[in-house]
Design an enzyme around this catalytic site. Structure first.
Site, PDB file in Angstrom:
ATOM      1  N   GLY A   1      -2.937   2.324  -3.666  1.00 48.56           N
ATOM      2  CA  GLY A   1      -2.857   3.515  -3.441  1.00 48.56           C
ATOM      3  C   GLY A   1      -2.441   4.237  -2.004  1.00 48.56           C
TER       4      GLY A   1
ATOM      5  N   VAL B   1       0.976  -1.032  -0.546  1.00 48.33           N
ATOM      6  CA  VAL B   1       0.175   0.208  -0.367  1.00 48.33           C
ATOM      7  C   VAL B   1       1.268   0.973   0.041  1.00 48.33           C
ATOM      8  CG1 VAL B   1      -1.619   1.350   1.349  1.00 48.33           C
ATOM      9  CG2 VAL B   1      -2.200  -0.981   1.203  1.00 48.33           C
ATOM     10  N   CYS B   2       0.406   2.328  -0.516  1.00 51.16           N
ATOM     11  CA  CYS B   2       1.166   3.837  -0.908  1.00 51.16           C
ATOM     12  C   CYS B   2       2.411   2.875  -0.436  1.00 51.16           C
ATOM     13  CB  CYS B   2       1.380   4.611   0.769  1.00 51.16           C
ATOM     14  SG  CYS B   2       1.510   5.382   1.707  1.00 51.16           S
ATOM     15  N   THR B   3       3.468   4.438  -0.370  1.00 54.34           N
ATOM     16  CA  THR B   3       4.730   4.520  -1.202  1.00 54.34           C
ATOM     17  C   THR B   3       6.131   2.637  -1.201  1.00 54.34           C
ATOM     18  OG1 THR B   3       6.364   5.125   0.898  1.00 54.34           O
ATOM     19  CG2 THR B   3       5.236   6.313  -0.822  1.00 54.34           C
TER      20      THR B   3
END
Lengths: 258, 258
Positions: free
Chosen positions: A181, A131-133
């Site tokens: 994202g 998730v995310c970075t």
């Protein structure tokens, strides 16, 4: 709705339900999926908490894995204690999960031991996820070469530096890679992986339990919706951190010969 | 996107922006809102993490308050350490926040000291707020008499036992009471309270940072959407806990002479 209550509530019928669902809709799921969640300093607590809540309701066997057994500090000031170090951690997971937090992700991309752990765990995991970075770290470990993937909107364009193919969807699924994202996408990701592990009926039951019927009070959750003024403001404020991520991605790409 | 990064990124311009926004749109916000978040055993970590993430980005002064200084255990198996006990906690908050977790909420409703703390902090707070079953505790403290409010869908109909007026919206705002629905409603709640404290522009910037552009993979986040089979399945599994909540709500209503 705490762990023990869920456990009690689900114990009688969940395994039956899992298999009943699986029989007509999905490949047979493991009764208690084994989940390895990487944790590191400067990670975003919400990146971890969303998916962890879903895995917990599923009664997954969750391992929180860090470089050492030292608790790691998260963005919101709450420490999280690992249950395993790289040294003691099993490698064969149903799900390998990597959270984000740009500064922590960049530090992890630049740390040989962390990249090696992610690569070796990723090579054998049934699902390789983030998730995310966190997807930048998957990329640095060579796990996104030729795969479609996403990341937090402000760094997702760095993925091709490590062989990834960018998509801007909330959750991107390409074979056994599932990437989400930024931050809150962890909830959408969690429900998606729950359906892959245990079937749609189980995922929907979890969605109802955590009442995931989102109604954001504003419409500014993506650069397209927020518009250029807010987007550029954030890009300007995060300029240095994004530049560091770009350097780390280029170095990783070079070492992967991309 | 960790705490220090956000702090650094926001430091230069956030206060200016807060006031600039406030000048034309909202009442003047406190530069660093003081937030008191109750924590208790068996609370849902995600109930806390969603709003805490928003408050942290706002650089709010967050107090995590428990009955004693002992860490409390959450649903997902992660402990959270209080920063204040009832004894040492300040009372004058911009925001008093109460998370949920049905078993923990019921225990709190039945605990005189906890109810007394919530009542006294609630009487002076600028905003009295909750997510998930936390509103039952607000109700037990007499803070929802004559107020519209919501809760997790499976217990919200208990609010009238303590004088509340049920609404089924995701976030319900009635004067200075803001209550959210179950678990994930904490993110919608967080953005709503951010806009009240610091203006819409700040709330939208936070929404973009945490990429809150939800796209649930399934449509089962409310009883209406999930349908009667899944809903009744959960109600049957949670029957005993809901009955305990009903008893606690009736006892609280009696002591409030409702």
């Amino acid at each position: 709705m705490d762990r023990r209550e869920f456990t009690a509530a689900l114990a009688a019928s969940s395994l039956t339900n899992l298999f009943a669902t699986a029989a007509h809709a999905q490949p047979a799921p493991p009764a208690r999926p084994r989940v390895g969640m990487l944790i590191h300093s400067d990670m975003i607590m919400l990146d971890l908490t969303g998916p962890l809540t879903v895995f917990n309701i599923m009664q997954a066997g969750v391992h929180l894995i860090a470089k050492t057994m030292q608790p790691v500090m998260t963005d919101v000031g709450l420490p999280v204690a690992p249950t395993e170090s790289f040294e003691t951690s099993p490698r064969a997971f149903d799900v390998l999960f990597v959270p984000g937090g740009l500064k922590g992700t960049v530090a992890a991309m630049n740390d040989r031991e962390t990249v090696d752990f992610v690569r070796s765990a990723g090579e054998t995991a049934r699902f390789v996820t983030s998730v995310c970075t966190g997807s930048l770290l998957l990329g640095a470990a060579g796990l996104l070469r030729g795969y479609q993937a996403t990341s937090h909107w402000y760094v997702r364009d760095l993925l091709p530096l490590m062989g990834g193919i960018v998509r801007s969807d909330r959750v991107v699924e390409d074979r056994n890679r599932l990437t989400g994202g930024g931050v809150t996408a962890g909830i959408d990701f969690g429900l998606t992986i729950a359906s892959r592990l245990a079937g749609e009926e189980t995922a929907k039951r979890i969605q109802l339990l955590i009442e995931y019927d989102p109604k954001p009070p504003f419409d500014a959750g993506s650069p397209e919706r927020a518009g250029p003024a807010l987007t550029n403001d954030i890009l300007r404020r995060r300029k240095e951190a994004i530049a560091q991520a770009e350097s780390a991605a280029k170095a990783a790409g070079a070492s992967l010969k991309i």
